[in-house]
Design an enzyme around this catalytic site. Structure first.
Site, short mmCIF file in Angstrom:
data_model
loop_
_atom_site.label_atom_id
_atom_site.label_comp_id
_atom_site.label_asym_id
_atom_site.label_seq_id
_atom_site.Cartn_x
_atom_site.Cartn_y
_atom_site.Cartn_z
N CYS A 122 1.02 -1.16 -0.07
CA CYS A 122 0.07 0.11 -0.21
C CYS A 122 0.96 1.23 -0.18
CB CYS A 122 -0.94 0.09 1.30
SG CYS A 122 -2.05 1.35 1.43
N CYS A 205 -1.28 8.83 7.24
CA CYS A 205 -2.61 8.27 6.58
C CYS A 205 -3.38 7.78 8.03
CB CYS A 205 -2.38 7.12 5.99
SG CYS A 205 -1.58 7.63 4.41
N CYS A 231 7.73 4.14 5.85
CA CYS A 231 6.89 4.05 4.96
C CYS A 231 7.77 3.51 3.50
CB CYS A 231 5.97 5.02 4.45
SG CYS A 231 7.06 6.58 4.45
#
Ligand code: SF4
Length: 237
Positions: A122, A205, A231
């Site tokens: 993702c 997020c 990330c």
């Protein structure tokens, strides 16, 4: 900012290695000045919009600088509000970069809530690939990484060369403490993400962050269900 010549990769690697040593004790402003003098318009800033400290600092040295924001489609409104305030109030050009897929398209292809099943993929789709695309026209980029944020950031160099990207990464705030950041915010009345006043130690997020407790690592609230602390934006070697 005036354009400068584009450096060959080998020359960029040598430049970064020298600057890493020479600028280790330099102020954040001096590090930014070096990057602007060296790369001109081929230098940009990236911001997560946790606050506007780095963006403000760079805009003082280089008004009109490009600021890249990765708009994952999964941000809190508070984060988008900081982006909009930066756009309104600072002399910078904010570039909101989106993934190739909307969240709905990603759900349709890979199934819903990929962030709870495979956060690495993702993050790759919604952050890493958009960053690679956004950096295409630049030789150097600045990030707000600080050594005291987490163990994984403890060895951040003020200037480094990312061989896989072919980019120079500049971290003008690497040596700053949380107190330094707070002092800068107070001195210049810098926009700050309200999430940081609401129990969140960092900004990301909404599906992948929780509030942190007193004394916890500020990034402990990220991907709390997984053995994942970054990330992937900063893992390029
Ligand atoms: S932080 Fe979470 S929601 Fe955002 S891109 Fe990464 S896995 Fe997806």
């Amino acid at each position: 900012m005036s354009a400068t010549r584009q450096y060959p990769r080998k020359e960029m690697a040598d430049l970064a290695a020298r600057a890493s040593v020479e600028l280790e004790e330099a102020s954040a402003e001096e590090i930014v000045r070096w990057a602007v003098d060296t790369f001109g318009a081929r230098f940009c800033v990236t911001s997560s919009m946790a606050d506007a400290v780095l963006t403000h600092l760079v805009s003082r040295v280089a008004p009109g600088v490009d600021v890249v924001f990765l708009d994952t489609g999964l941000h809190f409104n508070e984060t988008l509000e900081v982006r909009d305030e930066v756009r309104r109030t600072l002399p910078v050009r904010v570039l909101s970069v989106r993934p190739e897929l909307t969240v709905g398209q990603q759900d349709g292809i890979y199934g819903p809530r990929m962030f709870h099943r495979d956060p690495d993929q993702c993050c790759h789709i919604r952050k890493v690939e958009p960053l690679e695309r956004a950096l295409h026209g630049y030789d150097a980029w600045a990030t707000g990484l600080r050594r005291d944020e987490s163990p994984s950031r403890a060895f951040t160099e003020v200037v480094s060369y990312e061989r896989s990207r072919g980019k120079v990464k500049v971290a003008p705030l690497a040596r700053w403490s949380t107190q330094d950041v707070d002092d800068y915010i107070a001195r210049y009345d810098i926009p700050v993400n309200q999430l940081l006043n609401d129990g969140y130690g960092s900004v990301g997020c909404w599906p992948c962050i929780r509030r942190t407790g007193r004394g916890e690592d500020p990034r402990a609230g990220r991907w709390a269900m997984f053995d994942k602390t970054e990330c992937g934006l900063h893992s390029a070697a």
